[in-house]
Scaffold this motif. Structure first.
Motif, PDB file in Angstrom:
ATOM      1  N   ASN A  76      52.746  41.631  38.069  1.00 44.90           N
ATOM      2  CA  ASN A  76      51.905  40.210  37.758  1.00 44.90           C
ATOM      3  C   ASN A  76      50.681  40.394  36.719  1.00 44.90           C
ATOM      4  O   ASN A  76      50.426  39.725  35.850  1.00 44.90           O
ATOM      5  CB  ASN A  76      51.469  39.414  38.957  1.00 44.90           C
ATOM      6  CG  ASN A  76      52.451  38.919  39.967  1.00 44.90           C
ATOM      7  OD1 ASN A  76      52.701  39.344  40.962  1.00 44.90           O
ATOM      8  ND2 ASN A  76      53.309  38.336  39.263  1.00 44.90           N
ATOM      9  N   HIS A 101      52.294  41.175  33.392  1.00 46.28           N
ATOM     10  CA  HIS A 101      52.844  39.817  32.944  1.00 46.28           C
ATOM     11  C   HIS A 101      51.923  39.022  32.324  1.00 46.28           C
ATOM     12  O   HIS A 101      52.007  38.477  31.111  1.00 46.28           O
ATOM     13  CB  HIS A 101      53.626  39.077  34.276  1.00 46.28           C
ATOM     14  CG  HIS A 101      54.832  38.378  33.638  1.00 46.28           C
ATOM     15  ND1 HIS A 101      55.270  37.342  34.684  1.00 46.28           N
ATOM     16  CD2 HIS A 101      55.505  38.256  32.797  1.00 46.28           C
ATOM     17  CE1 HIS A 101      56.404  36.945  34.243  1.00 46.28           C
ATOM     18  NE2 HIS A 101      56.558  37.451  33.000  1.00 46.28           N
ATOM     19  N   SER A 102      50.543  38.938  33.013  1.00 44.78           N
ATOM     20  CA  SER A 102      49.703  38.011  32.491  1.00 44.78           C
ATOM     21  C   SER A 102      48.922  38.758  31.109  1.00 44.78           C
ATOM     22  O   SER A 102      48.671  38.051  30.182  1.00 44.78           O
ATOM     23  CB  SER A 102      48.501  37.933  33.441  1.00 44.78           C
ATOM     24  OG  SER A 102      48.754  36.995  34.485  1.00 44.78           O
ATOM     25  N   THR A 103      48.891  40.082  31.233  1.00 44.94           N
ATOM     26  CA  THR A 103      48.283  40.727  30.122  1.00 44.94           C
ATOM     27  C   THR A 103      49.172  40.479  28.662  1.00 44.94           C
ATOM     28  O   THR A 103      48.860  40.251  27.556  1.00 44.94           O
ATOM     29  CB  THR A 103      48.254  42.081  30.380  1.00 44.94           C
ATOM     30  OG1 THR A 103      47.262  42.342  31.172  1.00 44.94           O
ATOM     31  CG2 THR A 103      47.620  43.008  29.072  1.00 44.94           C
ATOM     32  N   TYR A 136      49.158  37.006  27.414  1.00 46.09           N
ATOM     33  CA  TYR A 136      47.833  36.421  26.702  1.00 46.09           C
ATOM     34  C   TYR A 136      47.578  37.146  25.461  1.00 46.09           C
ATOM     35  O   TYR A 136      47.370  36.389  24.321  1.00 46.09           O
ATOM     36  CB  TYR A 136      46.308  36.812  27.547  1.00 46.09           C
ATOM     37  CG  TYR A 136      46.341  35.660  28.815  1.00 46.09           C
ATOM     38  CD1 TYR A 136      46.341  34.380  28.801  1.00 46.09           C
ATOM     39  CD2 TYR A 136      46.134  36.323  29.930  1.00 46.09           C
ATOM     40  CE1 TYR A 136      46.153  33.575  29.850  1.00 46.09           C
ATOM     41  CE2 TYR A 136      46.012  35.650  31.186  1.00 46.09           C
ATOM     42  CZ  TYR A 136      46.154  34.148  31.055  1.00 46.09           C
ATOM     43  OH  TYR A 136      46.097  33.513  32.318  1.00 46.09           O
ATOM     44  N   ILE A 191      53.360  31.605  31.413  1.00 44.85           N
ATOM     45  CA  ILE A 191      52.890  32.439  32.179  1.00 44.85           C
ATOM     46  C   ILE A 191      51.367  32.494  32.167  1.00 44.85           C
ATOM     47  O   ILE A 191      50.655  32.747  33.030  1.00 44.85           O
ATOM     48  CB  ILE A 191      53.383  33.796  31.652  1.00 44.85           C
ATOM     49  CG1 ILE A 191      54.837  34.070  31.643  1.00 44.85           C
ATOM     50  CG2 ILE A 191      52.710  35.092  32.713  1.00 44.85           C
ATOM     51  CD1 ILE A 191      55.471  33.608  32.887  1.00 44.85           C
ATOM     52  N   ALA A 192      50.938  32.127  31.049  1.00 49.10           N
ATOM     53  CA  ALA A 192      49.581  31.803  30.662  1.00 49.10           C
ATOM     54  C   ALA A 192      48.698  30.628  31.593  1.00 49.10           C
ATOM     55  O   ALA A 192      47.498  30.591  31.776  1.00 49.10           O
ATOM     56  CB  ALA A 192      48.976  31.452  29.205  1.00 49.10           C
ATOM     57  N   GLY A 239      45.081  30.510  34.815  1.00 42.47           N
ATOM     58  CA  GLY A 239      44.485  31.809  34.698  1.00 42.47           C
ATOM     59  C   GLY A 239      43.524  31.983  35.490  1.00 42.47           C
ATOM     60  O   GLY A 239      43.204  33.128  36.027  1.00 42.47           O
ATOM     61  N   LYS A 253      44.763  33.138  38.712  1.00 44.11           N
ATOM     62  CA  LYS A 253      45.766  34.342  38.883  1.00 44.11           C
ATOM     63  C   LYS A 253      44.806  35.560  38.325  1.00 44.11           C
ATOM     64  O   LYS A 253      45.062  36.716  38.898  1.00 44.11           O
ATOM     65  CB  LYS A 253      46.682  34.036  37.779  1.00 44.11           C
ATOM     66  CG  LYS A 253      47.753  33.034  38.089  1.00 44.11           C
ATOM     67  CD  LYS A 253      48.882  32.992  37.007  1.00 44.11           C
ATOM     68  CE  LYS A 253      49.874  31.896  37.393  1.00 44.11           C
ATOM     69  NZ  LYS A 253      50.750  31.589  36.251  1.00 44.11           N
ATOM     70  N   LEU A 254      43.912  35.507  37.485  1.00 46.71           N
ATOM     71  CA  LEU A 254      43.091  36.661  37.103  1.00 46.71           C
ATOM     72  C   LEU A 254      42.534  37.277  38.529  1.00 46.71           C
ATOM     73  O   LEU A 254      42.611  38.722  38.477  1.00 46.71           O
ATOM     74  CB  LEU A 254      41.869  36.104  36.264  1.00 46.71           C
ATOM     75  CG  LEU A 254      41.757  37.003  35.230  1.00 46.71           C
ATOM     76  CD1 LEU A 254      42.801  37.030  34.237  1.00 46.71           C
ATOM     77  CD2 LEU A 254      40.409  36.530  34.162  1.00 46.71           C
ATOM     78  N   ARG A 309      45.507  39.270  39.819  1.00 51.15           N
ATOM     79  CA  ARG A 309      46.177  40.156  38.939  1.00 51.15           C
ATOM     80  C   ARG A 309      45.283  41.315  38.366  1.00 51.15           C
ATOM     81  O   ARG A 309      46.049  42.328  37.912  1.00 51.15           O
ATOM     82  CB  ARG A 309      46.862  39.177  37.868  1.00 51.15           C
ATOM     83  CG  ARG A 309      47.873  38.147  38.559  1.00 51.15           C
ATOM     84  CD  ARG A 309      48.521  37.398  37.502  1.00 51.15           C
ATOM     85  NE  ARG A 309      49.664  36.478  38.121  1.00 51.15           N
ATOM     86  CZ  ARG A 309      50.712  35.998  37.768  1.00 51.15           C
ATOM     87  NH1 ARG A 309      50.804  36.334  36.485  1.00 51.15           N
ATOM     88  NH2 ARG A 309      51.404  35.259  38.401  1.00 51.15           N
ATOM     89  N   TRP A 354      42.471  37.037  28.098  1.00 51.50           N
ATOM     90  CA  TRP A 354      42.493  35.621  28.653  1.00 51.50           C
ATOM     91  C   TRP A 354      41.324  34.856  28.147  1.00 51.50           C
ATOM     92  O   TRP A 354      41.492  33.528  27.718  1.00 51.50           O
ATOM     93  CB  TRP A 354      42.184  35.604  30.284  1.00 51.50           C
ATOM     94  CG  TRP A 354      41.930  34.484  30.661  1.00 51.50           C
ATOM     95  CD1 TRP A 354      42.951  33.380  31.392  1.00 51.50           C
ATOM     96  CD2 TRP A 354      40.610  34.118  31.504  1.00 51.50           C
ATOM     97  NE1 TRP A 354      42.201  32.356  31.752  1.00 51.50           N
ATOM     98  CE2 TRP A 354      40.721  32.701  31.831  1.00 51.50           C
ATOM     99  CE3 TRP A 354      39.487  34.526  31.575  1.00 51.50           C
ATOM    100  CZ2 TRP A 354      39.713  32.097  32.420  1.00 51.50           C
ATOM    101  CZ3 TRP A 354      38.445  33.786  31.912  1.00 51.50           C
ATOM    102  CH2 TRP A 354      38.555  32.545  32.423  1.00 51.50           C
TER     103      TRP A 354
END
Length: 482
Positions: A306, A309-311, A314, A380-381, A384, A387-388, A391, A416
């Motif tokens: 995760n 994924h977020s990285t 963004y 996915i963004a 945030g 999620k931040l 994750r 982000w």
């Protein structure tokens, strides 16, 4: 084209690229499972494993009733199809379709509250599962139930006979009705990406119970103590939003129209804490892993998969990439994800039994590179601010406590921040507030200062970290300059 349903299913013939169910629920068959939030992920994950378990063991007492949360769109998709739908599994080698029959019905509580009440009180029901997303639990910054949330407050004030509207309210009121109907044991299985998700959900339900009038609170709390279990889980499968192109590909394989088709990658993982109040499906026969401790698995997944994924989302979106696969194909973005995993995430983890953390990280990136999955970066963004902390910020805290400088993880947070400041789609529970703080700004220092001030995201400790503040300022400036 003819639509997928019980009548058209027998016209299909199994092939290498088409897997059909071995049997269907009988008319009037009871539901062993009620699932809240029957979106694409559940249909491509827990429902698939449940069907495999029933087919392997011959125990067909685990049919699923899905509960839609906000709209009746899934009911309108699946009701004309007798609950049948297709999982289109896509890989670089091609696509394979599997027809799933595990969902016997879908109900919409706004119109069918009596039906939901009856199901939740039925002793034949032994499992409740949930995928309502992180924000669907309506938690405060400290993780407790937000009693000031309008839906939660209305669910508490409405009384046991009213129709609740929040996920926790529906669950708690359902358990209250079950207690009054005889109190058969039941297990509640959270399948959302929350650390210690079983413990989190149990705390939220108990918060709801404690906010009720004294007699109701005592009744529900006693039932929770004696007859309900909340095992934690870790779930993993990439399930991108279904596109028109996916539906066309599904029709080509199936030869039928399927309004409920969902798309998924070949990989599937479900780790479940072996703590149940009563009977359960033989999920391990369907590919799940039962364990005494889910924590090492979920931390590995949250921070490695995760977090990466977020990285990728963004950084990729800022560089103009529409999909995660495109982001992975960008050497600079891929290197940022590799650095995150190798330099910052792995040092914070304890490897679950039989797991090679380095190999797991490489597998994650290989999965993300699958060009057959159009997993959009802006999708996915989303969310945030929710999620931040799970994750990326936990990794940063652990590395800073160890005296390290987690540059790669900080770069993901900076991405982000730059994303929030950009004109890219901002879909977040606190989007208006974030936009006011950073949208359209070009001063990296102001962006960082303003966003670090969102205490429900960053807490009190991280804004006080001078090293982190400086790195974020430098990284955001670099990203804005590009």
């Amino acid at each position: 084209m003819t639509r997928l349903d019980r009548t058209s299913l027998p016209t299909l013939t199994p092939r290498e690229d088409l897997v059909l169910p071995s049997h269907l629920p009988a008319d009037g068959a009871p539901s062993g499972i009620v699932h809240f939030g029957i979106g694409a992920f559940h249909r491509a994950h827990q429902a698939v494993i449940t069907q495999a378990a029933m087919e392997d063991t011959g125990d067909d007492s685990w049919w699923i009733t899905g509960v839609t949360q906000r709209s009746d769109s899934v009911r309108r998709q699946l009701a004309p199809q007798d609950g049948l739908y297709t999982v289109l599994e896509k890989s670089p080698a091609g696509a394979k379709a599997q027809v799933i029959s595990a969902v016997r019905e879908v109900i919409f509580p706004a119109e069918q509250q009596d039906r939901l009440d009856a199901l939740l009180a039925d002793p034949a029901l032994r499992i409740i599962t949930l995928t309502v997303t992180e924000k669907g639990y309506r938690r405060r910054a400290d993780g407790r139930l937000d009693l000031s949330d309008p839906l939660v407050a209305a669910d508490i004030a409405g009384g046991a006979g009213a129709a609740p509207a929040s996920a926790v309210g529906r669950l708690a009121r359902g358990l209250q009705g079950r207690a009054r109907a005889g109190g058969a044991p039941i297990t509640v299985v959270c399948c959302d990406n929350l650390t210690a998700n079983g413990e989190v959900l149990e705390r939220l339900v108990r918060d709801f119970a404690e906010a009720l009038p004294a007699a109701e609170a005592e009744e529900l709390t006693a039932f929770l103590d004696a007859h309900v279990r909340f095992p934690s889980t870790m779930v993993d499968r990439i399930v991108p939003a279904t596109t028109d192109a996916d539906r066309t590909e599904g029709r080509a394989i199936l030869g039928l129209e399927d309004a409920g088709l969902v798309v998924a990658e070949p990989f599937l993982q479900w780790v479940v804490e072996d703590s149940f109040a009563g009977e359960r499906p033989a999920w391990e026969q369907g590919g799940a892993q039962l364990t005494a401790d889910v924590a090492p698995f979920e931390l590995m997944k949250l921070r490695t998969l995760n977090g990466a994924h977020s990285t990728l989302a963004y950084l990729g979106a800022l560089r103009g990439h529409e999909t995660i696969a495109e982001s992975v194909a960008d050497p600079q973005v891929l290197q940022a994800a590799r650095d995150l995993i190798a330099q910052d995430v792995i040092p914070t983890l304890t490897a679950p039994d039989g797991t090679d953390l380095v190999a797991y990280g490489e597998t994650v990136l290989e999965r993300f590179a699958n060009p057959a999955l159009a997993h959009r970066t802006v999708q996915i963004a989303m969310d945030g601010s929710q999620k931040l902390p799970l994750r990326l910020l936990g990794t940063i805290r652990d590395r800073r406590t160890a005296g390290a400088e987690p540059l790669a993880a900080a770069r993901g947070v900076a991405a982000w921040m730059a994303y929030v400041a950009s004109d890219l789609p901002l879909d977040d529970p606190i989007a208006d507030r974030l936009a006011q703080l950073a949208r359209g700004r070009t001063d990296a220092g102001a962006i960082v200062e303003n966003l670090l001030g969102v205490r429900e995201v960053f807490g009190e400790d991280l804004p006080a970290d001078a090293w982190l503040r400086g790195v974020l300022r430098d990284e955001v400036a670099c990203l804005l300059a590009r």
